[in-house]
Design an enzyme around this catalytic site. Structure first.
Site, PDB file in Angstrom:
ATOM      1  N   ARG A 124       9.158  11.067 -15.106  1.00 47.79           N
ATOM      2  CA  ARG A 124       7.431  11.552 -15.032  1.00 47.79           C
ATOM      3  C   ARG A 124       7.014  12.079 -14.351  1.00 47.79           C
ATOM      4  O   ARG A 124       6.417  11.311 -12.807  1.00 47.79           O
ATOM      5  CB  ARG A 124       7.376   9.776 -15.746  1.00 47.79           C
ATOM      6  CG  ARG A 124       5.791   9.919 -17.080  1.00 47.79           C
ATOM      7  CD  ARG A 124       5.532   9.077 -16.677  1.00 47.79           C
ATOM      8  NE  ARG A 124       5.140   7.689 -17.930  1.00 47.79           N
ATOM      9  CZ  ARG A 124       6.221   6.507 -17.565  1.00 47.79           C
ATOM     10  NH1 ARG A 124       6.466   6.125 -16.000  1.00 47.79           N
ATOM     11  NH2 ARG A 124       6.781   6.003 -18.055  1.00 47.79           N
ATOM     12  N   ARG A 178       8.976  15.377 -19.892  1.00 45.78           N
ATOM     13  CA  ARG A 178       9.793  13.886 -19.869  1.00 45.78           C
ATOM     14  C   ARG A 178      10.667  14.310 -19.905  1.00 45.78           C
ATOM     15  O   ARG A 178      10.877  14.862 -21.053  1.00 45.78           O
ATOM     16  CB  ARG A 178       9.070  12.519 -19.870  1.00 45.78           C
ATOM     17  CG  ARG A 178       8.630  12.645 -21.389  1.00 45.78           C
ATOM     18  CD  ARG A 178       7.173  13.176 -22.130  1.00 45.78           C
ATOM     19  NE  ARG A 178       5.619  13.478 -20.918  1.00 45.78           N
ATOM     20  CZ  ARG A 178       5.613  11.561 -21.000  1.00 45.78           C
ATOM     21  NH1 ARG A 178       5.244  11.127 -21.690  1.00 45.78           N
ATOM     22  NH2 ARG A 178       4.207  11.936 -20.165  1.00 45.78           N
ATOM     23  N   ASP A 228      10.297   9.988 -24.355  1.00 50.46           N
ATOM     24  CA  ASP A 228       9.296   9.191 -24.477  1.00 50.46           C
ATOM     25  C   ASP A 228       9.438   8.706 -25.722  1.00 50.46           C
ATOM     26  O   ASP A 228       9.688   9.041 -26.791  1.00 50.46           O
ATOM     27  CB  ASP A 228       7.664  10.026 -24.483  1.00 50.46           C
ATOM     28  CG  ASP A 228       6.437   9.208 -24.460  1.00 50.46           C
ATOM     29  OD1 ASP A 228       6.705   8.041 -24.178  1.00 50.46           O
ATOM     30  OD2 ASP A 228       5.876   9.842 -24.739  1.00 50.46           O
ATOM     31  N   ASP A 241       7.323   5.793 -28.301  1.00 49.63           N
ATOM     32  CA  ASP A 241       6.327   4.932 -28.663  1.00 49.63           C
ATOM     33  C   ASP A 241       5.938   4.376 -29.570  1.00 49.63           C
ATOM     34  O   ASP A 241       6.578   4.813 -30.079  1.00 49.63           O
ATOM     35  CB  ASP A 241       4.797   6.155 -28.428  1.00 49.63           C
ATOM     36  CG  ASP A 241       4.920   6.606 -27.267  1.00 49.63           C
ATOM     37  OD1 ASP A 241       4.602   5.814 -25.442  1.00 49.63           O
ATOM     38  OD2 ASP A 241       3.926   7.424 -27.122  1.00 49.63           O
TER      39      ASP A 241
HETATM   40  N1  ATP Z   1       2.336   1.385 -28.364  1.00 45.05           N
HETATM   41  C1  ATP Z   1       2.536   1.317 -27.151  1.00 45.05           C
HETATM   42  N2  ATP Z   1       3.694   1.995 -27.143  1.00 45.05           N
HETATM   43  C2  ATP Z   1       4.218   2.180 -26.056  1.00 45.05           C
HETATM   44  N3  ATP Z   1       3.920   2.640 -24.825  1.00 45.05           N
HETATM   45  C3  ATP Z   1       2.848   1.899 -24.515  1.00 45.05           C
HETATM   46  C4  ATP Z   1       1.849   1.958 -26.237  1.00 45.05           C
HETATM   47  N4  ATP Z   1       0.349   0.893 -25.959  1.00 45.05           N
HETATM   48  C5  ATP Z   1       0.483   0.566 -23.935  1.00 45.05           C
HETATM   49  N5  ATP Z   1       1.791   1.453 -23.717  1.00 45.05           N
HETATM   50  C6  ATP Z   1       1.745   1.748 -21.716  1.00 45.05           C
HETATM   51  O1  ATP Z   1       1.753   2.489 -22.057  1.00 45.05           O
HETATM   52  C7  ATP Z   1       2.233   2.432 -20.992  1.00 45.05           C
HETATM   53  C8  ATP Z   1       2.719   3.751 -20.435  1.00 45.05           C
HETATM   54  O2  ATP Z   1       3.446   5.354 -21.362  1.00 45.05           O
HETATM   55  P1  ATP Z   1       3.953   6.510 -20.962  1.00 45.05           P
HETATM   56  O3  ATP Z   1       3.900   6.922 -19.701  1.00 45.05           O
HETATM   57  O4  ATP Z   1       4.925   6.695 -22.191  1.00 45.05           O
HETATM   58  O5  ATP Z   1       2.626   7.237 -21.419  1.00 45.05           O
HETATM   59  P2  ATP Z   1       2.273   8.902 -21.472  1.00 45.05           P
HETATM   60  O6  ATP Z   1       3.696   9.026 -23.100  1.00 45.05           O
HETATM   61  O7  ATP Z   1       2.047   9.269 -20.317  1.00 45.05           O
HETATM   62  O8  ATP Z   1       0.744   8.340 -22.466  1.00 45.05           O
HETATM   63  P3  ATP Z   1       0.197   7.843 -23.986  1.00 45.05           P
HETATM   64  O9  ATP Z   1       0.495   6.632 -23.798  1.00 45.05           O
HETATM   65  O10 ATP Z   1      -0.597   9.119 -24.129  1.00 45.05           O
HETATM   66  O11 ATP Z   1       1.537   9.154 -24.863  1.00 45.05           O
HETATM   67  C9  ATP Z   1       3.918   2.006 -21.020  1.00 45.05           C
HETATM   68  O12 ATP Z   1       4.187   1.073 -19.680  1.00 45.05           O
HETATM   69  C10 ATP Z   1       3.052   1.184 -22.158  1.00 45.05           C
HETATM   70  O13 ATP Z   1       3.021  -0.350 -21.252  1.00 45.05           O
HETATM   71  N1  PH2 Z   2       3.661  18.479 -27.735  1.00 44.46           N
HETATM   72  C1  PH2 Z   2       4.071  17.129 -27.748  1.00 44.46           C
HETATM   73  N2  PH2 Z   2       2.307  17.009 -27.217  1.00 44.46           N
HETATM   74  C2  PH2 Z   2       2.746  15.570 -26.188  1.00 44.46           C
HETATM   75  C3  PH2 Z   2       3.833  14.272 -25.791  1.00 44.46           C
HETATM   76  C4  PH2 Z   2       4.673  14.472 -26.756  1.00 44.46           C
HETATM   77  O1  PH2 Z   2       5.687  14.282 -27.219  1.00 44.46           O
HETATM   78  N3  PH2 Z   2       4.544  16.291 -27.810  1.00 44.46           N
HETATM   79  N4  PH2 Z   2       3.206  13.818 -25.930  1.00 44.46           N
HETATM   80  C5  PH2 Z   2       1.801  13.611 -24.704  1.00 44.46           C
HETATM   81  C6  PH2 Z   2       2.452  12.519 -24.079  1.00 44.46           C
HETATM   82  O2  PH2 Z   2       3.084  10.854 -24.801  1.00 44.46           O
HETATM   83  C7  PH2 Z   2       1.811  14.291 -23.727  1.00 44.46           C
HETATM   84  N5  PH2 Z   2       1.957  15.876 -25.230  1.00 44.46           N
END
Ligand code: ATP
Ligand code: PH2
Length: 174
Positions: free
Chosen positions: A85, A92, A95, A97
Protein backbone atom coordinates in the site's frame (compact mmCIF):
# COMPACT_ATOMS: atom_id res chain seq x y z
CA UNK A 1 -23.61 -19.92 9.04
CA UNK A 2 -23.70 -16.21 8.28
CA UNK A 3 -23.75 -14.57 4.84
CA UNK A 4 -21.17 -11.96 3.92
CA UNK A 5 -20.32 -10.02 0.78
CA UNK A 6 -16.80 -8.95 -0.08
CA UNK A 7 -15.29 -6.61 -2.65
CA UNK A 8 -11.87 -7.53 -4.06
CA UNK A 9 -9.68 -5.22 -6.14
CA UNK A 10 -6.21 -5.17 -7.68
CA UNK A 11 -4.29 -2.67 -9.82
CA UNK A 12 -0.66 -3.82 -9.54
CA UNK A 13 1.10 -6.88 -10.94
CA UNK A 14 -0.84 -9.72 -12.56
CA UNK A 15 -4.25 -8.44 -11.50
CA UNK A 16 -6.34 -11.41 -12.63
CA UNK A 17 -3.96 -13.93 -11.06
CA UNK A 18 -4.00 -11.99 -7.77
CA UNK A 19 -7.82 -11.95 -7.68
CA UNK A 20 -7.88 -15.70 -8.33
CA UNK A 21 -5.27 -16.39 -5.66
CA UNK A 22 -7.19 -14.36 -3.10
CA UNK A 23 -10.39 -16.28 -3.84
CA UNK A 24 -8.55 -19.58 -3.73
CA UNK A 25 -7.03 -18.77 -0.33
CA UNK A 26 -10.46 -17.90 1.06
CA UNK A 27 -12.01 -21.03 -0.48
CA UNK A 28 -9.38 -23.29 1.10
CA UNK A 29 -10.18 -21.97 4.56
CA UNK A 30 -12.43 -24.37 6.47
CA UNK A 31 -14.62 -21.66 8.04
CA UNK A 32 -15.53 -20.08 4.69
CA UNK A 33 -17.69 -21.37 1.85
CA UNK A 34 -17.76 -19.30 -1.31
CA UNK A 35 -21.25 -19.24 -2.80
CA UNK A 36 -21.07 -16.84 -5.74
CA UNK A 37 -18.43 -14.90 -7.63
CA UNK A 38 -19.26 -12.00 -9.95
CA UNK A 39 -17.71 -11.30 -13.34
CA UNK A 40 -14.46 -9.39 -13.33
CA UNK A 41 -14.84 -5.67 -14.10
CA UNK A 42 -12.17 -3.25 -15.24
CA UNK A 43 -12.68 0.06 -13.48
CA UNK A 44 -11.33 3.58 -13.59
CA UNK A 45 -9.50 4.47 -10.36
CA UNK A 46 -11.65 6.43 -7.91
CA UNK A 47 -10.21 8.84 -5.32
CA UNK A 48 -6.64 8.98 -6.50
CA UNK A 49 -7.15 8.99 -10.27
CA UNK A 50 -3.54 9.00 -11.58
CA UNK A 51 -2.98 5.27 -11.06
CA UNK A 52 -3.53 2.14 -13.18
CA UNK A 53 -6.98 0.72 -13.92
CA UNK A 54 -8.33 -1.74 -11.36
CA UNK A 55 -9.88 -5.15 -11.75
CA UNK A 56 -12.77 -5.51 -9.28
CA UNK A 57 -15.21 -8.25 -8.39
CA UNK A 58 -17.60 -9.20 -5.59
CA UNK A 59 -18.20 -12.50 -3.83
CA UNK A 60 -20.92 -13.94 -1.64
CA UNK A 61 -19.78 -16.32 1.06
CA UNK A 62 -21.06 -18.28 4.04
CA UNK A 63 -18.98 -18.30 7.18
CA UNK A 64 -18.93 -19.30 10.83
CA UNK A 65 -16.41 -16.51 11.52
CA UNK A 66 -17.44 -13.38 13.40
CA UNK A 67 -17.07 -10.09 11.47
CA UNK A 68 -13.77 -9.27 13.22
CA UNK A 69 -12.42 -12.80 12.67
CA UNK A 70 -13.36 -12.52 8.99
CA UNK A 71 -11.51 -9.19 8.78
CA UNK A 72 -8.40 -10.84 10.31
CA UNK A 73 -8.63 -13.59 7.70
CA UNK A 74 -8.81 -10.96 4.93
CA UNK A 75 -5.72 -9.26 6.34
CA UNK A 76 -3.92 -12.63 6.34
CA UNK A 77 -4.76 -13.15 2.68
CA UNK A 78 -3.58 -9.61 1.87
CA UNK A 79 -0.28 -10.36 3.60
CA UNK A 80 0.07 -13.69 1.85
CA UNK A 81 -0.26 -11.88 -1.47
CA UNK A 82 2.29 -9.32 -0.34
CA UNK A 83 -0.12 -6.46 -0.38
CA UNK A 84 1.71 -3.24 -0.84
CA UNK A 85 0.00 0.00 0.00
CA UNK A 86 2.00 2.92 -1.28
CA UNK A 87 -0.46 5.65 -0.37
CA UNK A 88 -4.05 5.96 0.80
CA UNK A 89 -6.40 5.00 -2.03
CA UNK A 90 -3.29 4.44 -4.17
CA UNK A 91 -2.11 1.36 -6.13
CA UNK A 92 -2.28 -2.04 -4.43
CA UNK A 93 -1.66 -5.66 -5.38
CA UNK A 94 -4.80 -6.74 -3.57
CA UNK A 95 -7.53 -5.19 -1.45
CA UNK A 96 -10.24 -7.15 0.33
CA UNK A 97 -13.15 -5.33 1.96
CA UNK A 98 -16.18 -6.58 3.84
CA UNK A 99 -19.25 -4.89 2.34
CA UNK A 100 -22.10 -6.53 4.24
CA UNK A 101 -22.34 -9.18 6.96
CA UNK A 102 -25.65 -10.87 7.66
CA UNK A 103 -27.63 -7.63 7.73
CA UNK A 104 -25.77 -6.20 10.72
CA UNK A 105 -24.38 -2.71 11.32
CA UNK A 106 -21.05 -2.40 13.12
CA UNK A 107 -19.05 0.72 13.92
CA UNK A 108 -15.73 0.13 15.66
CA UNK A 109 -12.26 1.64 15.27
CA UNK A 110 -11.11 -1.20 13.02
CA UNK A 111 -14.30 -2.34 11.33
CA UNK A 112 -17.32 -0.63 9.84
CA UNK A 113 -20.16 -2.60 8.24
CA UNK A 114 -21.81 -1.82 5.88
CA UNK A 115 -18.59 -0.58 4.28
CA UNK A 116 -18.92 3.21 4.73
CA UNK A 117 -18.12 4.13 1.12
CA UNK A 118 -19.84 1.28 -0.73
CA UNK A 119 -22.94 3.21 -1.82
CA UNK A 120 -20.86 5.82 -3.64
CA UNK A 121 -18.76 3.30 -5.51
CA UNK A 122 -20.01 1.93 -8.82
CA UNK A 123 -16.95 -0.39 -8.87
CA UNK A 124 -18.43 -2.01 -5.74
CA UNK A 125 -22.17 -1.84 -6.48
CA UNK A 126 -22.14 -3.17 -10.03
CA UNK A 127 -20.30 -6.44 -9.23
CA UNK A 128 -22.22 -6.72 -5.95
CA UNK A 129 -25.57 -6.51 -7.72
CA UNK A 130 -24.60 -9.62 -9.71
CA UNK A 131 -24.21 -11.72 -6.57
CA UNK A 132 -26.75 -10.03 -4.24
CA UNK A 133 -29.62 -8.62 -6.29
CA UNK A 134 -32.34 -9.34 -3.72
CA UNK A 135 -30.50 -8.60 -0.52
CA UNK A 136 -31.68 -5.64 1.48
CA UNK A 137 -29.31 -2.86 2.48
CA UNK A 138 -29.20 -2.78 6.32
CA UNK A 139 -31.48 -0.29 8.01
CA UNK A 140 -33.43 0.35 4.83
CA UNK A 141 -36.14 -1.39 2.92
CA UNK A 142 -34.75 -1.33 -0.60
CA UNK A 143 -32.84 -4.09 -2.32
CA UNK A 144 -29.28 -3.68 -3.54
CA UNK A 145 -30.63 -3.93 -7.06
CA UNK A 146 -32.78 -0.83 -6.38
CA UNK A 147 -29.79 0.91 -4.76
CA UNK A 148 -27.85 0.32 -7.95
CA UNK A 149 -30.70 1.55 -10.18
CA UNK A 150 -30.80 4.77 -8.17
CA UNK A 151 -27.06 5.30 -8.47
CA UNK A 152 -26.61 7.73 -11.31
CA UNK A 153 -22.89 7.45 -11.91
CA UNK A 154 -22.22 4.06 -13.43
CA UNK A 155 -19.38 5.29 -15.59
CA UNK A 156 -15.88 3.88 -15.54
CA UNK A 157 -16.94 0.27 -14.85
CA UNK A 158 -16.75 -2.17 -17.76
CA UNK A 159 -17.18 -5.90 -17.76
CA UNK A 160 -13.70 -7.33 -18.40
CA UNK A 161 -14.15 -11.09 -18.22
CA UNK A 162 -16.88 -13.52 -17.34
CA UNK A 163 -15.19 -16.48 -15.72
CA UNK A 164 -16.68 -19.91 -15.29
CA UNK A 165 -15.29 -20.20 -11.79
CA UNK A 166 -16.13 -23.90 -11.34
CA UNK A 167 -14.15 -24.57 -14.46
CA UNK A 168 -11.31 -22.35 -13.26
CA UNK A 169 -11.09 -24.26 -9.95
CA UNK A 170 -11.27 -27.63 -11.67
CA UNK A 171 -8.31 -26.65 -13.86
CA UNK A 172 -6.21 -25.27 -11.01
CA UNK A 173 -6.77 -28.44 -8.95
CA UNK A 174 -5.78 -30.85 -11.72
N1 ATP B 1 -15.73 -3.13 6.14
C1 ATP B 1 -14.40 -3.13 6.15
N2 ATP B 1 -13.68 -3.99 5.37
C2 ATP B 1 -12.32 -3.96 5.39
N3 ATP B 1 -11.58 -3.16 6.16
C3 ATP B 1 -12.25 -2.29 6.95
C4 ATP B 1 -13.66 -2.24 6.98
N4 ATP B 1 -14.05 -1.28 7.88
C5 ATP B 1 -12.92 -0.76 8.38
N5 ATP B 1 -11.83 -1.36 7.84
C6 ATP B 1 -10.47 -0.99 8.22
O1 ATP B 1 -9.89 -0.20 7.22
C7 ATP B 1 -8.48 -0.35 7.33
C8 ATP B 1 -7.81 0.20 6.10
O2 ATP B 1 -8.22 -0.49 4.99
P1 ATP B 1 -7.57 -0.23 3.59
O3 ATP B 1 -6.14 0.16 3.71
O4 ATP B 1 -7.88 -1.44 2.75
O5 ATP B 1 -8.37 1.05 3.08
P2 ATP B 1 -8.47 1.48 1.62
O6 ATP B 1 -8.83 0.23 0.83
O7 ATP B 1 -7.25 2.21 1.20
O8 ATP B 1 -9.67 2.49 1.57
P3 ATP B 1 -11.24 2.19 1.65
O9 ATP B 1 -11.50 1.80 3.07
O10 ATP B 1 -11.84 3.49 1.25
O11 ATP B 1 -11.57 1.06 0.69
C9 ATP B 1 -8.33 -1.84 7.55
O12 ATP B 1 -7.13 -2.16 8.18
C10 ATP B 1 -9.53 -2.18 8.41
O13 ATP B 1 -9.21 -2.25 9.77
N1 PH2 C 1 -11.72 1.61 -9.43
C1 PH2 C 1 -11.30 1.48 -8.17
N2 PH2 C 1 -10.91 2.56 -7.49
C2 PH2 C 1 -10.50 2.42 -6.20
C3 PH2 C 1 -10.48 1.15 -5.57
C4 PH2 C 1 -10.90 0.03 -6.32
O1 PH2 C 1 -10.90 -1.13 -5.83
N3 PH2 C 1 -11.31 0.23 -7.61
N4 PH2 C 1 -10.10 1.07 -4.27
C5 PH2 C 1 -9.78 2.13 -3.58
C6 PH2 C 1 -9.45 2.01 -2.14
O2 PH2 C 1 -10.11 1.01 -1.54
C7 PH2 C 1 -9.72 3.47 -4.16
N5 PH2 C 1 -10.12 3.52 -5.52
Amino acid sequence: MKTAYLSIGSNMGDREELLKKAIQSLAEYHDIEIEKISSIYETDPVGVTDQPLFLNLAIKLKTTLSPHALLSKLHEVEEELERKRIRKWGPRTIDLDILLYNGVSIQTEVLEIPHPRMLERAFVLIPLSEVAPDDIYPGGSISLHQVLCEQRDKEGVRIWKKIDWEDAYARSES
